[in-house]
Design a protein around this motif. Structure first.
Motif, PDB file in Angstrom:
ATOM      1  N   PRO A 177       0.855  -1.192   0.000  1.00 56.19           N
ATOM      2  CA  PRO A 177       0.000   0.000   0.000  1.00 56.19           C
ATOM      3  C   PRO A 177       0.894   1.246   0.000  1.00 56.19           C
ATOM      4  O   PRO A 177       2.071   1.155   0.316  1.00 56.19           O
ATOM      5  N   GLY A 178       0.326   2.389  -0.385  1.00 52.96           N
ATOM      6  CA  GLY A 178       1.161   3.581  -0.513  1.00 52.96           C
ATOM      7  C   GLY A 178       0.659   4.741   0.311  1.00 52.96           C
ATOM      8  O   GLY A 178      -0.274   5.426  -0.069  1.00 52.96           O
ATOM      9  N   GLY A 179       1.257   4.951   1.488  1.00 54.11           N
ATOM     10  CA  GLY A 179       1.001   6.210   2.199  1.00 54.11           C
ATOM     11  C   GLY A 179      -0.264   6.267   3.015  1.00 54.11           C
ATOM     12  O   GLY A 179      -0.797   7.343   3.282  1.00 54.11           O
ATOM     13  N   GLY A 180      -0.760   5.090   3.422  1.00 48.54           N
ATOM     14  CA  GLY A 180      -1.981   5.074   4.221  1.00 48.54           C
ATOM     15  C   GLY A 180      -1.671   4.935   5.705  1.00 48.54           C
ATOM     16  O   GLY A 180      -0.587   4.518   6.094  1.00 48.54           O
ATOM     17  N   THR A 181      -2.656   5.266   6.520  1.00 47.20           N
ATOM     18  CA  THR A 181      -2.512   5.118   7.981  1.00 47.20           C
ATOM     19  C   THR A 181      -2.718   3.665   8.381  1.00 47.20           C
ATOM     20  O   THR A 181      -2.211   3.204   9.393  1.00 47.20           O
ATOM     21  N   ALA A 273      -5.478   8.021  12.913  1.00 49.86           N
ATOM     22  CA  ALA A 273      -6.255   6.824  13.262  1.00 49.86           C
ATOM     23  C   ALA A 273      -7.256   7.123  14.377  1.00 49.86           C
ATOM     24  O   ALA A 273      -8.403   6.659  14.347  1.00 49.86           O
ATOM     25  N   ASP A 274      -6.836   7.949  15.345  1.00 49.11           N
ATOM     26  CA  ASP A 274      -7.721   8.268  16.477  1.00 49.11           C
ATOM     27  C   ASP A 274      -8.955   9.067  16.039  1.00 49.11           C
ATOM     28  O   ASP A 274      -9.945   9.117  16.764  1.00 49.11           O
ATOM     29  N   SER A 275      -8.878   9.673  14.850  1.00 47.61           N
ATOM     30  CA  SER A 275     -10.034  10.470  14.388  1.00 47.61           C
ATOM     31  C   SER A 275     -11.041   9.607  13.621  1.00 47.61           C
ATOM     32  O   SER A 275     -12.101  10.103  13.222  1.00 47.61           O
ATOM     33  N   TRP A 276     -10.710   8.364  13.399  1.00 42.37           N
ATOM     34  CA  TRP A 276     -11.556   7.485  12.596  1.00 42.37           C
ATOM     35  C   TRP A 276     -12.394   6.556  13.457  1.00 42.37           C
ATOM     36  O   TRP A 276     -12.065   6.319  14.631  1.00 42.37           O
ATOM     37  N   PRO A 277     -13.480   5.973  12.908  1.00 38.56           N
ATOM     38  CA  PRO A 277     -14.333   5.044  13.667  1.00 38.56           C
ATOM     39  C   PRO A 277     -13.589   3.776  14.073  1.00 38.56           C
ATOM     40  O   PRO A 277     -12.539   3.464  13.517  1.00 38.56           O
ATOM     41  N   SER A 278     -14.217   3.057  15.013  1.00 40.87           N
ATOM     42  CA  SER A 278     -13.671   1.748  15.405  1.00 40.87           C
ATOM     43  C   SER A 278     -14.412   0.626  14.694  1.00 40.87           C
ATOM     44  O   SER A 278     -13.843  -0.416  14.396  1.00 40.87           O
TER      45      SER A 278
END
Ligand code: VAH
Length: 310
Positions: A177-181, A273-278
């Protein structure tokens, strides 16, 4: 014929393979800003193509008599934070180019990927609904939220048949993958096999919605094959399968590599990552076009270690 823009990316590579299997290699034109690996380049027609160049896309569309475009080119969340204006330009102008080709009836169907990145820190984190508060705090998330609004606008105003899913983090072995969290969830398998240890850039307890690539590709093609009248969401569908944190992946890997160790060194991607859903509520995708995931974490681990281990 189908045109895939961004065919060398993590999703584009596998979409190209699957669509060529389904429709025949010569009916699926792969394109990207740079050439791909040998297997991609030898498996069917390829065009070097800048997704932000309308005339260049139009030329390819006319030359091959393209009916459908899968627009898979984008700058992902981590890289986009380093180059905000380049990310906005690529992610938005590529979408306008493809939507306008459809509006002018030069093509008649569009797939465009959104992401769980459209959700933000004040979105409900568990069972995130299809329609809810969306205040994305990343450049990538802002571009995907804006893109969803434009997709729905072009459908309502011009009747453009554009379809979209909000991909979770995707796990695959055919390309890096390229540049993802969420790239940690791919890197961990490579490191587990190479040196039995992985230093995760996301901390323990960072639970995110994730999906094995085979499920993501099947969902994409399933959505594109569904009758238009079944598609009630023209922004982008929530799409879920599993949710887990780095320590859950380590436990799954240890069933195969008992001595595998994980350590944690969170970096700037932790805040993203903390700003995204679980976890995600994808009931509308399930009800409207029969979405059903097949791979859980242990099955994903088996597939990844088997294919990377060869
Ligand atoms: C990223 N893999 O990390 C992408 C995806 C939900 C994550 O959008 O940016």
């Amino acid at each position: 014929p189908i045109l895939i823009i961004g065919a060398c990316g993590q999703i584009g590579t596998e979409l190209t393979i699957e669509l060529r299997n389904k429709y025949g290699a010569d009916n699926v034109i792969a394109s990207d800003i740079r050439e791909g690996n040998d297997s991609l380049m030898q498996s069917g027609p390829f065009e070097l193509l800048d997704a932000t160049n309308y005339a260049a896309i139009e030329d390819v569309v006319m030359h091959y008599d393209i009916d459908e475009i899968y627009l898979m080119a984008a700058m992902l969340s981590a890289t986009a934070e380093k180059f905000p204006m380049r990310a906005w330009n690529l992610n938005m102008n590529s979408l306008f180019n493809v939507l306008n080709l459809a509006k002018d009836s030069k093509i008649n169907k569009v797939f465009w990927p959104s992401s769980i990145a459209v959700f933000g820190p004040n979105t409900p984190k568990e069972g995130t609904p299809q329609s809810t508060i969306m205040e994305p705090s990343t450049v990538y998330g802002i571009s995907k939220q804006s893109g969803e609004r434009w997709c729905e606008y072009y459908f309502k105003k011009y009747g453009v048949d554009v379809r979209s899913v909000r991909y979770p983090g995707l796990i695959s072995w055919k390309t890096m993958p390229g540049g993802g969290t969420t790239d940690y969830a791919v890197e961990i398998y490579h490191e587990a096999l190479k040196n039995g240890h992985y230093e995760s850039f996301l901390s323990k307890g960072t639970k995110l919605p994730m999906m094995y690539m085979d499920d993501a590709i099947r969902a994409t093609i399933n959505l594109m094959d569904s009758p238009a009248e079944q598609i009630k969401v023209r922004s982008s569908y929530n799409l879920g399968s599993m949710s887990f944190a780095p320590e859950d992946m380590a436990a799954s890997i240890q069933k195969h590599i008992p001595d595998f160790k994980i350590s944690y060194a969170p970096d700037f991607r932790q805040q993203i990552a903390d700003s995204w859903p679980s976890s995600i509520d994808d009931s509308q995708a399930r009800e409207q076009w029969g979405w059903e995931p097949r791979f859980d974490l242990d099955q994903t681990t088996e597939e990844m270690l088997k294919n990377l281990g060869n």
